[in-house]
Scaffold this active site. Structure first.
Site, PDB file in Angstrom:
ATOM      1  N   ARG A  53      77.036  51.448  24.036  1.00 42.19           N
ATOM      2  CA  ARG A  53      76.922  51.813  25.447  1.00 42.19           C
ATOM      3  C   ARG A  53      78.279  51.671  26.123  1.00 42.19           C
ATOM      4  NH1 ARG A  53      78.544  47.741  27.322  1.00 42.19           N
ATOM      5  NH2 ARG A  53      78.523  48.667  29.385  1.00 42.19           N
ATOM      6  N   GLY A  54      78.315  52.119  27.405  1.00 48.86           N
ATOM      7  CA  GLY A  54      79.599  52.165  28.086  1.00 48.86           C
ATOM      8  C   GLY A  54      80.166  53.553  27.832  1.00 48.86           C
ATOM      9  N   ALA A  55      80.568  54.221  28.919  1.00 42.42           N
ATOM     10  CA  ALA A  55      80.909  55.643  28.796  1.00 42.42           C
ATOM     11  C   ALA A  55      81.925  55.957  27.676  1.00 42.42           C
ATOM     12  CB  ALA A  55      81.390  56.162  30.152  1.00 42.42           C
ATOM     13  N   GLN A 203      73.993  43.740  31.331  1.00 41.37           N
ATOM     14  CA  GLN A 203      75.306  43.966  30.709  1.00 41.37           C
ATOM     15  C   GLN A 203      76.347  42.945  31.176  1.00 41.37           C
ATOM     16  OE1 GLN A 203      73.394  46.347  32.013  1.00 41.37           O
ATOM     17  NE2 GLN A 203      73.592  48.296  30.960  1.00 41.37           N
ATOM     18  N   ASP A 244      81.078  56.126  35.102  1.00 47.28           N
ATOM     19  CA  ASP A 244      80.462  57.008  34.103  1.00 47.28           C
ATOM     20  C   ASP A 244      80.785  58.467  34.370  1.00 47.28           C
ATOM     21  OD1 ASP A 244      78.701  54.457  33.960  1.00 47.28           O
ATOM     22  OD2 ASP A 244      78.335  55.603  32.136  1.00 47.28           O
ATOM     23  N   ASN A 254      78.358  54.935  38.603  1.00 47.17           N
ATOM     24  CA  ASN A 254      78.511  53.781  37.705  1.00 47.17           C
ATOM     25  C   ASN A 254      77.173  53.029  37.703  1.00 47.17           C
ATOM     26  OD1 ASN A 254      80.238  52.178  35.958  1.00 47.17           O
ATOM     27  ND2 ASN A 254      80.105  50.594  37.520  1.00 47.17           N
ATOM     28  N   LYS A 255      77.122  51.983  36.944  1.00 49.36           N
ATOM     29  CA  LYS A 255      75.874  51.218  36.779  1.00 49.36           C
ATOM     30  C   LYS A 255      75.175  50.952  38.109  1.00 49.36           C
ATOM     31  CE  LYS A 255      74.275  50.255  33.815  1.00 49.36           C
ATOM     32  NZ  LYS A 255      73.195  51.194  33.350  1.00 49.36           N
TER      33      LYS A 255
END
Ligand code: MRU
Length: 355
Positions: A53-55, A203, A244, A254-255
């Site tokens: 995960r994470g762009a 996260q 993202d 973003n998140k």
């Protein structure tokens, strides 16, 4: 002498096993398990389940994922190969909708196919492997540049608040939002980091705290609803977050929760920095209203980290994975190509010109 910090690679490729190798992030921090994935279905599932995960890390995984798909296409016929790989590209791109890096990476891989019509299938597979390696290596270099630019805005002993994990674990190495902190630490600087726990996948609590603590960086985890208190206490001098997808006008996805943090930072007069590779900018997206927000299962909120369900089945759950921070709340966007200040539309376009 610089002290070098290292964690296992978040994403890699095992050439002997022809497998994408990832740390299973869904099990951190309690278990460090490396997963070897050698079908496109496994890669798709690992991305959907946030095992990788994470762009930027998703982009790197997708590059190798498409190479794995190419290896599985058993034909010497270019037309058939191209058609099957296009299907694999679209399938993989659909694993998660918000991070631009996923679609960007598979498109970039497929461009190799389009740009080399005369190559045999075998030669093309070699070129696809090289392109996946390029995406991977470029990501490391980008993170280091973002780290340098970001560090130029920070001072020793600063209090930093971050949301989600935009660190080593979200990229190939170093991270985006956390890269300045890792670099600063290597150079003897100290930061005091407040990591939002980041409901519902945690996260911040599970991943950011883990990687910063491993590097000996002072980190305090707070529940998401405590950010205003630490800001009010005067403990935060800068907010660093990842992205993202960044629209052409600077609006940033973003998140989920990032927008709330930006509003708080504005209220308390704290600079709010977005750190991301320039490849996260989507110039085809004019503003944040055009960014597709991923909706995830309610079970992540209802029961994921609990021994039993904590919310009655009669209640509905709303579980968007991302939100959009409007550009007017952002102090600067820090990319591998440089720092952009408002007006973002012009600044972002100017960096494109530098390519
Ligand atoms: O759902 P996730 O964990 O993939 O979301 C990650 C984020 O929102 C990160 O901040 C973003 O991808 C940037 S990572 C360098």
């Amino acid at each position: 002498m610089e002290e070098k910090f290292t964690l296992p690679d978040t994403v890699g490729f095992d050439k002997e096993k022809n497998a994408l190798v990832i740390i299973d992030q869904s099990q951190l921090p309690n278990k460090t398990e490396m997963l070897y994935l050698n079908t496109i279905e496994q890669v798709h599932r690992a991305i959907y389940l946030l095992k990788v995960r994470g762009a930027p890390a998703i982009g790197v995984a997708a590059g190798y994922g498409l190479y794995i798909a190419a290896l599985d296409i058993e034909t010497e016929d270019r037309e058939e190969f191209d058609r099957k790989l296009a299907l694999a590209r679209d399938y993989l791109a659909g694993a998660r909708p918000t991070a631009v890096n996923l679609g960007w990476a598979v498109k970039r891989m497929y461009a190799v196919v389009k740009n080399n019509p005369a190559l045999s299938v075998e030669e093309l597979k070699k070129k696809l492997y090289q392109e996946a390696v390029n995406i991977h290596e470029e990501d490391i270099a980008m993170c280091l540049k973002i780290g340098e630019y970001g560090l130029s805005l920070l001072k020793d002993e600063m209090g930093i608040l971050t949301h989600c994990n935009a660190g080593w674990l979200a990229t190939s190495k170093y991270g985006t939002a956390l890269a300045p902190l890792h670099l600063g630490k290597e150079r003897g600087m100290n930061f005091h980091v407040y990591a939002d726990e980041t409901r519902p996948i945690l996260q911040g609590g599970r991943l950011t705290a883990y990687e910063l603590a491993k590097h000996g960086i002072d980190v305090t985890v707070i529940c998401d609803n405590m950010a205003s208190q630490v800001m009010k206490n005067g403990w935060v001098q800068a907010v660093l977050v990842g992205a993202d997808r960044i629209a052409a006008n600077g609006d940033t996805a973003n998140k989920i929760g990032t927008n709330g943090v930006a509003i708080l930072a504005k209220y308390y007069g704290i600079p709010f920095y977005v750190l991301a590779p320039y490849s996260t900018v989507d110039l085809e997206c004019a503003d944040g209203s055009q960014i597709k927000i991923e909706q995830r299962p309610g079970s992540e909120v209802r029961e994921m980290w609990y021994r039993e369900s904590m919310i009655t089945e009669e209640a509905k759950i709303f579980n968007p994975a991302f939100d959009v921070t409007p550009q007017e709340l952002i102090t600067a966007i820090i990319t591998d190509k440089g720092i952009v200040y408002p007006p973002f539309k012009e600044g972002i376009a100017a960096l494109k010109g530098d390519e």
